[in-house]
Design a protein around this motif. Structure first.
Motif, short mmCIF file in Angstrom:
data_model
loop_
_atom_site.label_atom_id
_atom_site.label_comp_id
_atom_site.label_asym_id
_atom_site.label_seq_id
_atom_site.Cartn_x
_atom_site.Cartn_y
_atom_site.Cartn_z
N UNK A 265 0.89 -1.18 0.05
CA UNK A 265 0.08 0.04 -0.11
C UNK A 265 0.83 1.24 0.02
N UNK A 266 2.09 1.28 0.67
CA UNK A 266 2.94 2.25 0.80
C UNK A 266 3.37 2.41 -0.50
N UNK A 267 3.97 1.53 -1.12
CA UNK A 267 4.60 1.66 -2.35
C UNK A 267 3.44 2.19 -3.44
N UNK A 268 2.21 1.77 -3.55
CA UNK A 268 1.05 2.34 -4.30
C UNK A 268 1.06 3.40 -4.12
N UNK A 269 1.04 4.19 -2.78
CA UNK A 269 0.63 5.70 -2.59
C UNK A 269 2.02 6.18 -3.18
N UNK A 270 3.32 5.86 -2.87
CA UNK A 270 4.26 6.67 -3.58
C UNK A 270 4.28 6.69 -4.86
N UNK A 271 4.06 5.48 -5.56
CA UNK A 271 3.64 5.53 -7.17
C UNK A 271 2.85 6.73 -7.56
N UNK A 272 1.53 6.59 -6.80
CA UNK A 272 0.54 7.69 -7.24
C UNK A 272 0.75 8.92 -7.12
N UNK A 273 1.95 9.36 -6.35
CA UNK A 273 2.40 10.73 -6.00
C UNK A 273 3.74 11.06 -6.76
N UNK A 274 4.18 10.10 -7.51
CA UNK A 274 5.64 10.39 -8.16
C UNK A 274 5.32 10.40 -9.75
N UNK A 275 6.36 11.24 -10.27
CA UNK A 275 6.58 11.46 -11.52
C UNK A 275 7.46 10.33 -12.30
N UNK A 276 6.73 9.21 -12.87
CA UNK A 276 7.61 8.11 -13.18
C UNK A 276 7.43 8.20 -15.18
N UNK A 277 8.85 8.09 -15.37
CA UNK A 277 8.92 8.14 -16.98
C UNK A 277 9.47 6.90 -17.48
N UNK A 278 8.86 5.94 -18.14
CA UNK A 278 9.65 4.76 -18.61
C UNK A 278 9.43 4.91 -20.26
N UNK A 279 10.44 5.55 -20.74
CA UNK A 279 10.09 5.71 -22.29
C UNK A 279 10.64 4.44 -23.14
N UNK A 280 10.16 4.45 -24.26
CA UNK A 280 10.39 3.35 -25.12
C UNK A 280 11.66 3.39 -25.70
N UNK A 281 12.68 2.85 -25.08
CA UNK A 281 14.16 2.79 -25.63
C UNK A 281 14.67 1.95 -26.67
N UNK A 282 13.69 0.72 -26.90
CA UNK A 282 14.00 -0.43 -27.84
C UNK A 282 14.91 -1.25 -27.04
N UNK A 283 15.43 -0.83 -25.85
CA UNK A 283 16.50 -1.97 -25.39
C UNK A 283 15.68 -3.39 -25.20
N UNK A 284 16.55 -4.36 -26.03
CA UNK A 284 15.66 -5.73 -25.63
C UNK A 284 16.21 -6.51 -24.57
N UNK A 285 15.27 -7.10 -23.86
CA UNK A 285 15.56 -7.82 -22.40
C UNK A 285 16.93 -8.71 -22.56
N UNK A 286 17.61 -9.08 -23.74
CA UNK A 286 18.68 -9.67 -23.95
C UNK A 286 19.95 -8.88 -23.48
N UNK A 287 19.69 -7.47 -23.29
CA UNK A 287 20.80 -6.49 -23.08
C UNK A 287 21.42 -6.70 -21.85
N UNK A 288 20.49 -7.46 -20.81
CA UNK A 288 20.92 -7.92 -19.68
C UNK A 288 22.33 -8.64 -19.54
N UNK A 289 22.26 -9.61 -20.96
CA UNK A 289 23.57 -10.32 -20.69
C UNK A 289 24.88 -9.53 -21.23
N UNK A 290 24.68 -8.41 -21.40
CA UNK A 290 25.94 -7.60 -22.11
C UNK A 290 26.70 -7.10 -20.64
N UNK A 291 27.40 -7.90 -20.07
CA UNK A 291 27.95 -7.15 -19.06
C UNK A 291 29.32 -6.28 -19.43
N UNK A 292 29.64 -6.35 -20.78
CA UNK A 292 30.69 -5.67 -21.31
C UNK A 292 30.36 -4.27 -21.43
N UNK A 293 29.19 -3.90 -21.43
CA UNK A 293 28.66 -2.56 -21.37
C UNK A 293 29.19 -1.50 -20.15
N UNK A 294 29.39 -2.25 -18.99
CA UNK A 294 29.66 -1.60 -17.88
C UNK A 294 31.06 -2.08 -17.28
#
Length: 297
Positions: A265-294
Motif C-alpha cells: 500500500x505504501x509503495x502504491x501511494x508513492x507511485x501515485x504521487x510520483x512522476x515516473x517516466x519509462x520511455x520506449x528505448x527499444x532496449x531488448x531484454x537480452x541486453x541484460x546479458x551484455x556485461x561488457x557495457x559496464x
C-alpha cells in the motif's frame, strides 16, 4: 565485469591479515576508560588523507558470516582495521575520487545505496505495532469460509510381498497386537511407533491407501493394499472433522500478511504521487546479458 568481494572471502582475508607490531601493544590501564568518549565518527586511522572511522569497522563486521561474528572483538578489531587500511591502499590504486570511479563500481554503489535505503523504509513501515482489531479482522476474513473436512488417524504395516501381508493379517485376526506386529515386521520408519501415522486429511496419502481408509470404520483392519511402496495392512484408529486453526496458531502468518500489504500500500501511494517516466528505448531484454557495457570503463 568486476565481482564484489564476498563476505566469506572478506572474512578469510581479515583472519589472514597480520596484526602489526604497533597493534599488539597493550593499551594503558586508564586509556580504556578514557576511550569511552567515542562514536561512529571517531577516526581510527587516516590513509593518505582518507579517514577510517569506528562506524566503518562496525558495518564491516556486521557483513561477516555469523561464524566470524562470534570471534571476540579484541581479536577482530585490529584485523578489521588493518584490513580496511589495506583495502584503502588497494582502492587508491584504482581511483582516489568517487567521480573517477569505474562505471561498474559507481553503478554498484548506487544500487547498494538504493537498496539499503529502500530496506530502511520498509523496516520503518513494518516496525509499527499492529492494531489487534486489524489482526482479528484478517483472521476472520481468511477463515470465514472454512469448511470442516474428515481427518483420519491410522497405523499400517508395510511389507514387500502380498503373501507376507496375508500371513501377518492372519496373525492379527487370530489376536496378535497390531502395533507389536508392526514393530517386528514393518519395513518403514513408522515401525518403531507401532505403525502409527498420526492424523492426516484427504490428499495426503497415495490414492490406493486413502481409498481403503475412507471405506473403513474405526477399529477395522484392512489389506493387503498395494501401493507404489509395497503391501500394506491398515488399521483405522479414529476419525474426526478438521477445525480451523486458532488465531494464536496462525498469528505470525497473519501479521506477516498484514505487514506485506502495508508495504504494498505504501509503495502504491508513492507511485501515485510520483512522476515516473519509462520511455520506449527499444532496449531488448537480452541486453541484460551484455556485461561488457559496464566493465572496463
Amino acid at each position: 565485469m568486476r565481482s564484489l568481494l564476498t563476505a566469506t572471502a572478506l572474512a578469510g582475508l581479515i583472519l589472514s591479515t597480520p596484526v602489526y607490531a604497533q597493534d599488539q601493544q597493550e593499551p594503558a590501564a586508564d586509556a580504556t576508560e578514557a576511550a569511552a568518549n567515542y562514536d561512529a565518527t571517531t577516526v581510527l586511522a587516516t590513509v593518505n588523507g582518507t579517514e577510517i572511522t569506528l562506524g566503518h569497522l562496525i558495518l564491516l563486521r556486521s557483513r561477516l558470516p555469523q561464524q566470524f561474528q562470534q570471534i571476540p572483538a579484541d581479536v577482530l578489531f585490529p584485523n578489521l582495521l588493518n584490513q580496511m587500511i589495506d583495502q584503502t591502499l588497494l582502492a587508491d590504486t584504482e581511483s582516489t575520487s568517487q567521480d573517477d570511479d569505474p562505471l561498474d563500481i559507481r553503478l554498484l554503489l548506487e544500487n547498494e545505496r538504493r537498496g539499503s535505503l529502500a530496506n530502511l523504509a520498509v523496516q520503518g513501515i513494518i516496525s509499527e505495532p499492529l492494531d489487534e482489531a486489524a489482526v482479528q479482522a484478517a483472521y476472520d476474513e481468511q477463515f470465514a469460509d472454512f469448511e470442516p473436512e474428515p481427518e483420519y488417524r491410522a497405523a499400517h504395516i508395510l511389507v514387500d510381498s502380498e503373501d507376507k501381508a496375508k500371513e501377518l493379517l492372519a496373525q492379527i485376526n487370530d489376536g496378535a497386537d497390531f502395533a507389536e506386529v508392526a514393530k517386528e515386521n514393518s519395513t518403514d520408519g513408522s515401525a518403531a511407533q507401532g505403525g502409527e501415522l498420526g492424523w492426516f486429511g484427504l490428499g495426503r496419502m497415495v490414492p490406493e491407501f486413502e481409498e481403503a481408509v475412507v471405506a473403513m470404520k474405526p477399529g477395522d483392519v484392512a489389506g493387503p493394499v498395494q501401493t507404489q511402496f509395497g503391501w500394506h495392512l491398515i488399521k483405522l484408529e479414529e476419525t474426526r472433522d478438521s477445525t480451523a486453526p486458532t488465531l494464536e496458531e496462525v498469528r505470525p502468518q497473519i501479521e506477516d500478511q498484514i505487514r506485506q500489504q502495508q508495504v504494498q500500500d505504501a509503495i502504491a501511494e508513492l507511485r501515485d504521487g510520483a512522476e515516473i517516466d519509462t520511455p520506449d528505448t527499444g532496449v531488448p531484454p537480452s541486453a541484460l546479458d551484455d556485461e561488457g557495457l559496464v566493465s572496463g570503463q
